[in-house]
Design a protein around this motif. Structure first.
Motif, PDB file in Angstrom:
ATOM      1  N   SER A   1      -9.676   1.401   2.465  1.00 56.79           N
ATOM      2  CA  SER A   1     -10.173   1.049   1.053  1.00 56.79           C
ATOM      3  C   SER A   1     -11.279   0.029   1.022  1.00 56.79           C
ATOM      4  CB  SER A   1      -8.970   1.007   0.094  1.00 56.79           C
ATOM      5  OG  SER A   1      -8.404  -0.086   0.074  1.00 56.79           O
ATOM      6  N   SER A   2     -12.024   0.343  -0.159  1.00 55.00           N
ATOM      7  CA  SER A   2     -13.141  -0.718  -0.419  1.00 55.00           C
ATOM      8  C   SER A   2     -12.583  -2.166  -0.227  1.00 55.00           C
ATOM      9  CB  SER A   2     -13.671  -0.486  -1.778  1.00 55.00           C
ATOM     10  OG  SER A   2     -12.745  -0.798  -2.711  1.00 55.00           O
TER      11      SER A   2
ATOM     12  N   ILE B   1     -12.356   5.671   0.948  1.00 53.86           N
ATOM     13  CA  ILE B   1     -11.397   5.601   1.820  1.00 53.86           C
ATOM     14  C   ILE B   1     -11.731   6.849   2.809  1.00 53.86           C
ATOM     15  CG2 ILE B   1      -8.796   6.366   2.055  1.00 53.86           C
ATOM     16  CD1 ILE B   1      -8.508   4.640  -0.630  1.00 53.86           C
ATOM     17  N   GLU B   2     -12.102   7.931   2.217  1.00 52.21           N
ATOM     18  CA  GLU B   2     -12.529   9.086   2.918  1.00 52.21           C
ATOM     19  C   GLU B   2     -13.626   8.676   4.236  1.00 52.21           C
ATOM     20  OE1 GLU B   2     -10.951  12.078   2.872  1.00 52.21           O
ATOM     21  OE2 GLU B   2     -12.490  12.981   4.286  1.00 52.21           O
TER      22      GLU B   2
ATOM     23  N   PRO C   1       0.948  -1.251  -0.104  1.00 57.06           N
ATOM     24  CA  PRO C   1      -0.160   0.230  -0.069  1.00 57.06           C
ATOM     25  C   PRO C   1       0.857   1.280   0.098  1.00 57.06           C
ATOM     26  CG  PRO C   1      -0.047  -1.173   2.370  1.00 57.06           C
ATOM     27  CD  PRO C   1       0.835  -1.734   1.489  1.00 57.06           C
TER      28      PRO C   1
ATOM     29  N   GLY D   1     -13.298   5.321  -5.217  1.00 64.28           N
ATOM     30  CA  GLY D   1     -12.206   4.586  -4.232  1.00 64.28           C
ATOM     31  C   GLY D   1     -11.644   5.594  -3.375  1.00 64.28           C
ATOM     32  N   ALA D   2     -11.643   6.724  -3.812  1.00 61.95           N
ATOM     33  CA  ALA D   2     -11.193   7.757  -2.770  1.00 61.95           C
ATOM     34  C   ALA D   2     -12.173   8.285  -1.915  1.00 61.95           C
ATOM     35  CB  ALA D   2     -10.498   8.965  -3.430  1.00 61.95           C
TER      36      ALA D   2
ATOM     37  N   ASN E   1      -3.254  -2.655  -6.454  1.00 57.53           N
ATOM     38  CA  ASN E   1      -2.904  -1.632  -7.242  1.00 57.53           C
ATOM     39  C   ASN E   1      -1.654  -1.264  -7.190  1.00 57.53           C
ATOM     40  OD1 ASN E   1      -5.376  -0.500  -8.044  1.00 57.53           O
ATOM     41  ND2 ASN E   1      -5.948  -0.012  -5.956  1.00 57.53           N
TER      42      ASN E   1
ATOM     43  N   SER F   1      -8.174   3.874 -12.347  1.00 56.30           N
ATOM     44  CA  SER F   1      -7.483   5.037 -11.548  1.00 56.30           C
ATOM     45  C   SER F   1      -8.522   6.151 -11.933  1.00 56.30           C
ATOM     46  CB  SER F   1      -6.169   5.611 -12.168  1.00 56.30           C
ATOM     47  OG  SER F   1      -6.206   6.253 -13.251  1.00 56.30           O
TER      48      SER F   1
END
Ligand code: NAD
Ligand code: LMR
Length: 328
Positions: free
Chosen positions: A239-240, A233-234, A93, A229-230, A133, A190
């Protein structure tokens, strides 16, 4: 009783692994009549191996009738021995202060080694899905590191992006998510990816015509899918995982058992279609049948779409050149 299918999962003690293994073992990925042997890889560090041991204990405690065996190891050549399917989930990560380029290089080492191990010991027909990723470039590295395996068998996961796009579109167009056909997510996993519903229909109705809102497409739909995705995370601080595991199951299930004529998105090595250089692992619409995927070809690419495809391709090319020196 069918012969068990050997399924390798790397990063098996991580969050996606925890959401994935129990569903594979219960038959959701390969069918309710298909026994599986799970071959699980984790890092050679005590904490990771202890966590893996715990996950294996839980798998045992489920007494899944289809689970014909479980192997836990820190050795890629043990994990990939004779595997028919390899889900490459484990990846380094991004750490504090780490640039995208550093992440690429760290992961390049992992996927070079794992590609070489697959090349050496996996089934010659192994189907590989890279989730870790940067998924497209990691899949490219693994493919290039496995010269004796068919490059077509290396794929990257864009199915989560596809599923995210389906949900957003279904809500906007007020149709059932399961009725949508003809959706594509082009390019890289992305924020540059291009979710494209120009050809999407629900019960024969074209959804571009139904939605009829170019501003929503450009300024809401595309960025929202790209940055989902972001946003997770937020919201979660992580992350998912469940949705990523679900997408991995969808990807492999459709690849092995067929998509019944539906378009699904897979990151696959380009055959040169749509001007994408051969070998670049790119999100395309495909249909699947009898364990093979076929690219959906000759779709019209309008100016807006061409720009979007060029942008995501440029990013992939940049990633590819960033790791080229490692691939000889
Ligand atoms: P996580 O950190 O919870 O788990 C990753 C696991 O992999 C860890 O247990 C770690 O020990 C292990 N690992 C790391 N390097 C390894 C290696 N070389 N060999 C074997 N195991 C290794 O992470 P997660 O939430 O499960 O996510 C895994 C990856 O999936 C991340 O790279 C994440 O960014 C990616 N991801 C991709 C998508 C997608 O749509 N393609 C979606 C979500 C997450
Ligand atoms: C996702 O799409 O949910 C993940 O790839 C996000 C991330 O950066 O891990």
């Amino acid at each position: 009783m069918k012969t068990p299918v050997r399924v390798a999962v790397t990063g098996a003690a991580g969050q996606i692994g925890y959401a994935l293994l129990f569903r594979i073992a219960s038959g959701e990925m390969l069918g309710k009549d298909q026994p599986v042997i799970l071959q699980l890889l984790e890092l050679p560090i005590d904490k990771a191996q202890a966590a893996l041991k715990g996950v294996i204990m839980e798998l045992e405690d489920c007494a899944f009738p289809l689970l014909a065996g479980v192997i836990g190891t820190d050795d890629a050549e043990v994990a990939f021995k004779d595997v028919d399917i390899a889900l490459l989930v484990g990846a380094r990560p991004r750490g504090p202060g780490m640039e995208r380029k550093d992440l690429l290089l760290e992961n390049a080492k992992i996927f070079t080694a794992q590609g070489a191990a697959l090349n050496k010991v996996a089934s010659r027909d192994v189907k590989v899905l890279v989730v870790g990723n940067p998924a497209n470039t990691n899949a490219y590295i693994a493919m290039k590191s496995a010269p004796d395996l068919n490059p077509r068998n290396f794929t990257a996961m864009l199915r989560l992006d596809h599923n995210r796009a389906l949900s957003q579109l279904a809500a906007k167009a007020e149709v059932a998510v399961g009725d949508i056909e003809g959706l594509i997510v082009w390019g890289n996993h992305s924020p540059t990816m291009y979710p494209d519903y120009r050809f999407a229909t629900a019960n024969g109705v074209n959804l571009k015509d139904k939605v009829g809102d170019a501003d929503w497409n450009a300024n809401t739909f595309i960025p929202q899918v790209g940055k989902r995705g972001a946003a997770i995370i937020e919201a979660r601080g992580l992350s998912s995982a469940a949705s990523a595991a679900n997408a991995a199951i969808d990807h492999i299930r459709d690849w092995v058992l067929g998509s019944n004529g539906k378009w699904v998105t897979m990151g696959v090595p380009s055959d040169g279609s749509y001007g994408i250089p051969e070998g670049v692992i790119f999100g395309f619409a495909v249909t699947t049948q009898n364990g093979e995927y076929t690219l959906v070809k000759d779709l019209e690419v309008d100016d807006f779409s061409q720009k979007a495809i060029d942008k995501t391709l440029a990013e992939l090319e940049e990633e590819r050149s960033g790791v080229a020196h490692l691939l000889g």
